[in-house]
Scaffold this motif. Structure first.
Motif, PDB file in Angstrom:
ATOM      1  N   ALA A  96      -0.430  18.898  12.860  1.00 16.66           N
ATOM      2  CA  ALA A  96      -0.279  19.753  14.150  1.00 16.66           C
ATOM      3  C   ALA A  96      -1.613  19.072  14.922  1.00 16.66           C
ATOM      4  O   ALA A  96      -1.964  19.726  15.754  1.00 16.66           O
ATOM      5  N   LEU A  97      -2.648  18.394  14.278  1.00 23.20           N
ATOM      6  CA  LEU A  97      -3.398  17.474  15.365  1.00 23.20           C
ATOM      7  C   LEU A  97      -2.903  16.738  15.719  1.00 23.20           C
ATOM      8  O   LEU A  97      -4.582  16.052  16.649  1.00 23.20           O
ATOM      9  N   GLY A  98      -1.651  16.281  15.968  1.00 23.83           N
ATOM     10  CA  GLY A  98      -1.221  15.260  16.611  1.00 23.83           C
ATOM     11  C   GLY A  98      -1.719  13.424  15.715  1.00 23.83           C
ATOM     12  O   GLY A  98      -1.909  12.716  16.409  1.00 23.83           O
ATOM     13  N   VAL A  99      -1.697  14.128  14.905  1.00 22.01           N
ATOM     14  CA  VAL A  99      -2.517  12.555  14.175  1.00 22.01           C
ATOM     15  C   VAL A  99      -0.815  11.966  13.462  1.00 22.01           C
ATOM     16  O   VAL A  99       0.122  13.000  12.609  1.00 22.01           O
ATOM     17  N   GLU A 100      -0.753  10.966  13.270  1.00 25.78           N
ATOM     18  CA  GLU A 100       0.385  10.426  12.702  1.00 25.78           C
ATOM     19  C   GLU A 100       0.174  10.067  11.195  1.00 25.78           C
ATOM     20  O   GLU A 100      -0.236   9.018  10.937  1.00 25.78           O
ATOM     21  N   VAL A 101       1.270  10.250  10.551  1.00 31.07           N
ATOM     22  CA  VAL A 101       0.993   9.701   8.670  1.00 31.07           C
ATOM     23  C   VAL A 101       2.449   9.392   8.069  1.00 31.07           C
ATOM     24  O   VAL A 101       2.930   9.438   8.710  1.00 31.07           O
ATOM     25  N   GLY A 102       1.676   8.249   7.786  1.00 27.42           N
ATOM     26  CA  GLY A 102       2.645   7.285   6.971  1.00 27.42           C
ATOM     27  C   GLY A 102       3.650   8.052   5.735  1.00 27.42           C
ATOM     28  O   GLY A 102       3.421   9.392   5.228  1.00 27.42           O
ATOM     29  N   ALA A 103       4.321   7.583   5.436  1.00 22.68           N
ATOM     30  CA  ALA A 103       5.347   7.564   4.111  1.00 22.68           C
ATOM     31  C   ALA A 103       4.871   8.218   3.088  1.00 22.68           C
ATOM     32  O   ALA A 103       3.832   7.300   2.713  1.00 22.68           O
ATOM     33  N   VAL A 104       4.716   8.971   2.426  1.00 24.66           N
ATOM     34  CA  VAL A 104       4.039   8.865   0.434  1.00 24.66           C
ATOM     35  C   VAL A 104       4.612   7.597  -0.202  1.00 24.66           C
ATOM     36  O   VAL A 104       5.926   7.543  -0.406  1.00 24.66           O
ATOM     37  N   ALA A 105       3.186   7.226  -0.704  1.00 26.43           N
ATOM     38  CA  ALA A 105       3.899   6.170  -1.875  1.00 26.43           C
ATOM     39  C   ALA A 105       3.296   6.355  -2.918  1.00 26.43           C
ATOM     40  O   ALA A 105       1.695   6.508  -2.597  1.00 26.43           O
ATOM     41  N   SER A 106       3.104   5.253  -4.001  1.00 28.79           N
ATOM     42  CA  SER A 106       2.584   5.370  -5.344  1.00 28.79           C
ATOM     43  C   SER A 106       1.944   4.566  -5.394  1.00 28.79           C
ATOM     44  O   SER A 106       2.450   3.163  -4.459  1.00 28.79           O
ATOM     45  N   ARG A 107       0.337   4.326  -5.331  1.00 24.53           N
ATOM     46  CA  ARG A 107      -0.284   3.013  -5.200  1.00 24.53           C
ATOM     47  C   ARG A 107      -1.557   2.713  -5.959  1.00 24.53           C
ATOM     48  O   ARG A 107      -1.811   3.566  -6.639  1.00 24.53           O
ATOM     49  N   TYR A 108      -2.347   1.761  -6.522  1.00 21.05           N
ATOM     50  CA  TYR A 108      -3.458   1.730  -7.513  1.00 21.05           C
ATOM     51  C   TYR A 108      -4.203   2.303  -7.165  1.00 21.05           C
ATOM     52  O   TYR A 108      -4.834   1.470  -5.584  1.00 21.05           O
ATOM     53  N   GLY A 109      -5.581   2.778  -7.612  1.00 25.12           N
ATOM     54  CA  GLY A 109      -6.849   3.326  -7.145  1.00 25.12           C
ATOM     55  C   GLY A 109      -7.367   3.182  -7.981  1.00 25.12           C
ATOM     56  O   GLY A 109      -7.426   2.878  -9.211  1.00 25.12           O
ATOM     57  N   ALA A 110      -8.667   3.811  -7.709  1.00 26.04           N
ATOM     58  CA  ALA A 110      -9.859   4.147  -8.860  1.00 26.04           C
ATOM     59  C   ALA A 110      -9.370   4.603 -10.025  1.00 26.04           C
ATOM     60  O   ALA A 110      -9.622   4.245 -11.156  1.00 26.04           O
ATOM     61  N   GLY A 112      -5.893   4.501 -11.160  1.00 27.26           N
ATOM     62  CA  GLY A 112      -4.977   4.851 -11.766  1.00 27.26           C
ATOM     63  C   GLY A 112      -3.859   4.673 -10.097  1.00 27.26           C
ATOM     64  O   GLY A 112      -4.064   4.877  -9.331  1.00 27.26           O
ATOM     65  N   ALA A 113      -2.530   4.914 -10.306  1.00 30.30           N
ATOM     66  CA  ALA A 113      -1.142   4.827 -10.001  1.00 30.30           C
ATOM     67  C   ALA A 113      -1.302   6.079 -10.031  1.00 30.30           C
ATOM     68  O   ALA A 113      -1.236   7.204 -10.325  1.00 30.30           O
ATOM     69  N   GLY A 114      -1.169   6.988  -8.484  1.00 30.62           N
ATOM     70  CA  GLY A 114      -0.949   7.693  -7.860  1.00 30.62           C
ATOM     71  C   GLY A 114       0.045   7.301  -6.804  1.00 30.62           C
ATOM     72  O   GLY A 114      -0.379   7.176  -5.585  1.00 30.62           O
ATOM     73  N   PRO A 115      -0.159   9.457  -6.155  1.00 33.97           N
ATOM     74  CA  PRO A 115       0.729   9.278  -4.293  1.00 33.97           C
ATOM     75  C   PRO A 115      -0.523   8.504  -3.079  1.00 33.97           C
ATOM     76  O   PRO A 115      -1.718   9.423  -3.726  1.00 33.97           O
ATOM     77  N   SER A 116      -0.397   8.299  -2.575  1.00 35.89           N
ATOM     78  CA  SER A 116      -1.114   8.284  -1.474  1.00 35.89           C
ATOM     79  C   SER A 116      -0.259   7.982  -0.013  1.00 35.89           C
ATOM     80  O   SER A 116       0.749   8.002   0.263  1.00 35.89           O
ATOM     81  N   ILE A 117      -1.108   7.786   1.795  1.00 39.47           N
ATOM     82  CA  ILE A 117      -0.439   8.198   2.721  1.00 39.47           C
ATOM     83  C   ILE A 117      -1.270   7.190   3.075  1.00 39.47           C
ATOM     84  O   ILE A 117      -2.891   7.318   2.611  1.00 39.47           O
ATOM     85  N   TYR A 118      -1.269   7.097   4.520  1.00 36.79           N
ATOM     86  CA  TYR A 118      -2.098   6.266   5.114  1.00 36.79           C
ATOM     87  C   TYR A 118      -2.348   6.897   6.455  1.00 36.79           C
ATOM     88  O   TYR A 118      -0.509   7.178   6.883  1.00 36.79           O
ATOM     89  N   LEU A 119      -2.870   6.634   7.506  1.00 36.39           N
ATOM     90  CA  LEU A 119      -2.537   7.281   9.227  1.00 36.39           C
ATOM     91  C   LEU A 119      -4.577   6.829   9.498  1.00 36.39           C
ATOM     92  O   LEU A 119      -4.924   5.613   8.206  1.00 36.39           O
ATOM     93  N   SER A 120      -4.244   6.557  10.193  1.00 31.12           N
ATOM     94  CA  SER A 120      -5.386   5.549  11.897  1.00 31.12           C
ATOM     95  C   SER A 120      -5.956   6.996  12.604  1.00 31.12           C
ATOM     96  O   SER A 120      -5.570   7.873  12.881  1.00 31.12           O
ATOM     97  N   ASP A 121      -7.705   6.879  11.820  1.00 36.34           N
ATOM     98  CA  ASP A 121      -8.172   7.462  12.923  1.00 36.34           C
ATOM     99  C   ASP A 121      -7.920   7.028  14.554  1.00 36.34           C
ATOM    100  O   ASP A 121      -7.412   6.500  14.891  1.00 36.34           O
ATOM    101  N   PRO A 122      -9.215   7.776  15.430  1.00 36.99           N
ATOM    102  CA  PRO A 122      -8.861   7.728  16.893  1.00 36.99           C
ATOM    103  C   PRO A 122      -9.074   5.442  16.941  1.00 36.99           C
ATOM    104  O   PRO A 122      -8.857   5.939  18.200  1.00 36.99           O
ATOM    105  N   GLU A 123     -10.249   5.136  16.551  1.00 31.96           N
ATOM    106  CA  GLU A 123     -10.214   4.082  17.138  1.00 31.96           C
ATOM    107  C   GLU A 123      -9.434   2.794  16.556  1.00 31.96           C
ATOM    108  O   GLU A 123      -9.663   1.937  15.841  1.00 31.96           O
TER     109      GLU A 123
END
Length: 135
Positions: A96-110, A112-123
């Motif tokens: 709704a804010l015009g931000v392009e959002v990637g696909a959800v995927a399971s990725r490892y983090g602090a 353990g593994a769980g859902p995440s999505i990637y996006l980019s800021d304006p720069e």
């Protein structure tokens, strides 16, 4: 609405992995939590968070472009742990804010593994939004 709980991890692109391991583990007291040498990833425990080291000559590192330097970045992305991780709600809010959002995927983090999505800021900085570990 997105609720950020904390920084989950950050990812540094590195030229000399051994020197970086000596610094982060030897000087700062981090410990190696996980290694995936086949793709070029070493994950260090830094308190409740992770610092990921990605050699620029590895599979993941080559995707990020030139080696760190005056004209190249060494921060691949940073990750916010969000709670709750309501993927449809997050996606709708950002789109709704015009931000392009990637696909959800399971990725490892602090935590353990769980859902995440990637996006980019304006720069062009890559931001990962991470949910709780899968059961």
């Amino acid at each position: 609405m997105i609720r950020i709980r904390e920084i989950d991890h950050l990812v540094l692109r590195v030229v000399n992995l051994e020197r970086m391991l000596q610094f982060y583990c030897g000087a700062l007291g981090c410990t190696v939590e996980r290694r995936q040498d086949d793709i070029g990833l070493v994950q260090l425990r830094a308190g409740r968070s992770l610092v990921d080291l990605v050699p620029v000559d590895g599979e993941l590192g080559r995707v990020g472009g030139a080696a760190p330097g005056a004209q190249a970045r060494n921060l691949d992305h940073f990750c916010f742990r969000v709670e709750p991780f309501d993927e449809p709600g997050i996606r709708a809010h950002l789109q709704a804010l015009g931000v392009e959002v990637g696909a959800v995927a399971s990725r490892y983090g602090a935590e353990g593994a769980g859902p995440s999505i990637y996006l980019s800021d304006p720069e062009g900085n890559v931001v990962e939004l991470k949910g709780p570990p899968a059961d």
